[in-house]
Scaffold this active site. Structure first.
Site, PDB file in Angstrom:
ATOM      1  N   GLY A  53       0.704  -1.177   0.015  1.00 26.17           N
ATOM      2  CA  GLY A  53      -0.119  -0.012   0.042  1.00 26.17           C
ATOM      3  C   GLY A  53       0.938   1.409  -0.088  1.00 26.17           C
ATOM      4  O   GLY A  53       0.646   2.134  -0.768  1.00 26.17           O
ATOM      5  N   ASP A 261       4.616  -2.872  -7.581  1.00 26.04           N
ATOM      6  CA  ASP A 261       3.906  -2.088  -6.633  1.00 26.04           C
ATOM      7  C   ASP A 261       4.069  -0.492  -7.652  1.00 26.04           C
ATOM      8  O   ASP A 261       2.864   0.067  -7.736  1.00 26.04           O
ATOM      9  CB  ASP A 261       4.506  -1.571  -5.349  1.00 26.04           C
ATOM     10  CG  ASP A 261       4.021  -2.847  -4.497  1.00 26.04           C
ATOM     11  OD1 ASP A 261       3.144  -3.718  -4.801  1.00 26.04           O
ATOM     12  OD2 ASP A 261       4.957  -3.049  -3.554  1.00 26.04           O
TER      13      ASP A 261
END
Length: 321
Positions: A53, A261
């Protein structure tokens, strides 16, 4: 797909909400990855922030798009370091809760001389992100043009974020884990790698583009699926079965940690800053960003800026394979 409209003009547009994990990364660099039972001497040690995240939020912020983060860190020095690094890059951390009974998540990373890595993660405070904590930041999620999620936090948190999302919903199902059908079917764009796709589809690891398309077909989704293929780029499979192959940008990789990511964060950025364009075009842009991110150590060691990606895109006639 969702219409991407926002019900509240109070936030800058476009705006992305990232719901996910935040860690302190502890990285060692070795000449090669160790064999089971083997001890190697590291030639370098570094600390930085990570978690899928946080990595994706940092990518989005570095690319210049307003982004808010919903997650949890511990009430410790590592948690404060994570908050400061995210905020310093321009990420809105008003949704990053501090919990007092768990330490900040930690990732132990070994990187070899070729840039390959092995990672072990202790989730720590990331496990405290639940539906109730997500609900406290419902306005951020509901008014975002796009909500981006991963699977390093509990499934109920993802389900609640999906229910709140007012714009596009993008899910990176990493690490690979079975997910409720209702959650997956709410997603507009699914971004697995080959191993994660195999888990979701219940198949063996897909080796070819035909294998990838077949595995995606087994999911029976109305979503667009973008399958990252590492050095082979990515495959974009539309709901009608159309397959586009996005080639990889040739580059001298120093460290591939966080490249996936970076791809997800860049894909989300492209989807909200280039509305109406094909997902395959956004994936091509994301592939360039991900390749550039491997130029430095750590998940955020070389995150590219918008100008860097734009310059690389303008010179991609030859560098792609």
């Amino acid at each position: 797909m969702g219409d991407g409209q926002r019900g509240d003009g109070a936030l800058n547009s476009p705006k992305i909400a990232v719901v996910g994990s935040a860690n302190l990364d502890r990285m060692v660099v070795t000449d090669r990855l160790p064999e089971p039972g083997e001890t190697l001497a590291a030639r370098e040690y570094r600390e930085g922030i990570g978690g899928k995240g946080a990595n994706q939020a940092m990518t989005i912020a570095t690319l210049g798009t307003p982004v808010g983060f919903v997650g949890c860190v511990g009430a410790d020095a590592a948690g404060e370091q994570v908050r400061q690094r995210l905020a310093g890059r321009g990420v809105d951390v008003s949704g990053l809760a501090v919990v007092h009974d768990l330490p900040t998540g930690t990732a132990l990373i070994t990187v070899d001389g070729a840039g390959e890595n092995v990672i072990v993660v202790h989730p720590g405070a990331n496990g405290a992100l639940d539906a109730a904590r997500v609900d406290r930041h419902r306005d951020m999620i509901a008014t975002a043009a796009l909500t981006l999620m991963q699977c390093e936090v509990a499934t109920p948190a993802l389900e609640r974020a999906a229910a709140l999302a007012g714009g596009l919903l993008v899910l990176n199902p990493a690490p690979a884990t079975p997910l409720p059908d209702a959650l997956v079917r709410r997603v507009d764009v699914l971004v697995p790698n080959r191993a994660e796709l195999a888990v979701l589809a219940g198949t063996s690891l897909p080796e070819s583009l035909d294998d990838v398309a077949s595995a995606v077909g087994k999911l029976g989704l109305a979503a667009t699926v973008v399958v990252t293929l590492g050095s082979q780029g990515a495959a974009v499979i539309e709901p009608d079965g159309r397959v586009d192959h996005v080639p990889a940008l040739r580059t001298e990789a120093v460290d591939t940690t966080g490249a996936g990511d970076c791809f997800c964060g860049a894909l989300a950025t492209a989807l909200v800053t280039r509305p109406g364009r094909a997902v395959a075009e956004a994936a091509r842009w994301a592939a360039v960003a991900a390749a550039l991110s491997t130029r430095g150590r750590g998940a955020q060691g070389a995150l590219p800026t918008l100008d860097e990606v734009s310059r690389a895109m303008s010179a991609t006639d030859r560098p792609f394979s």
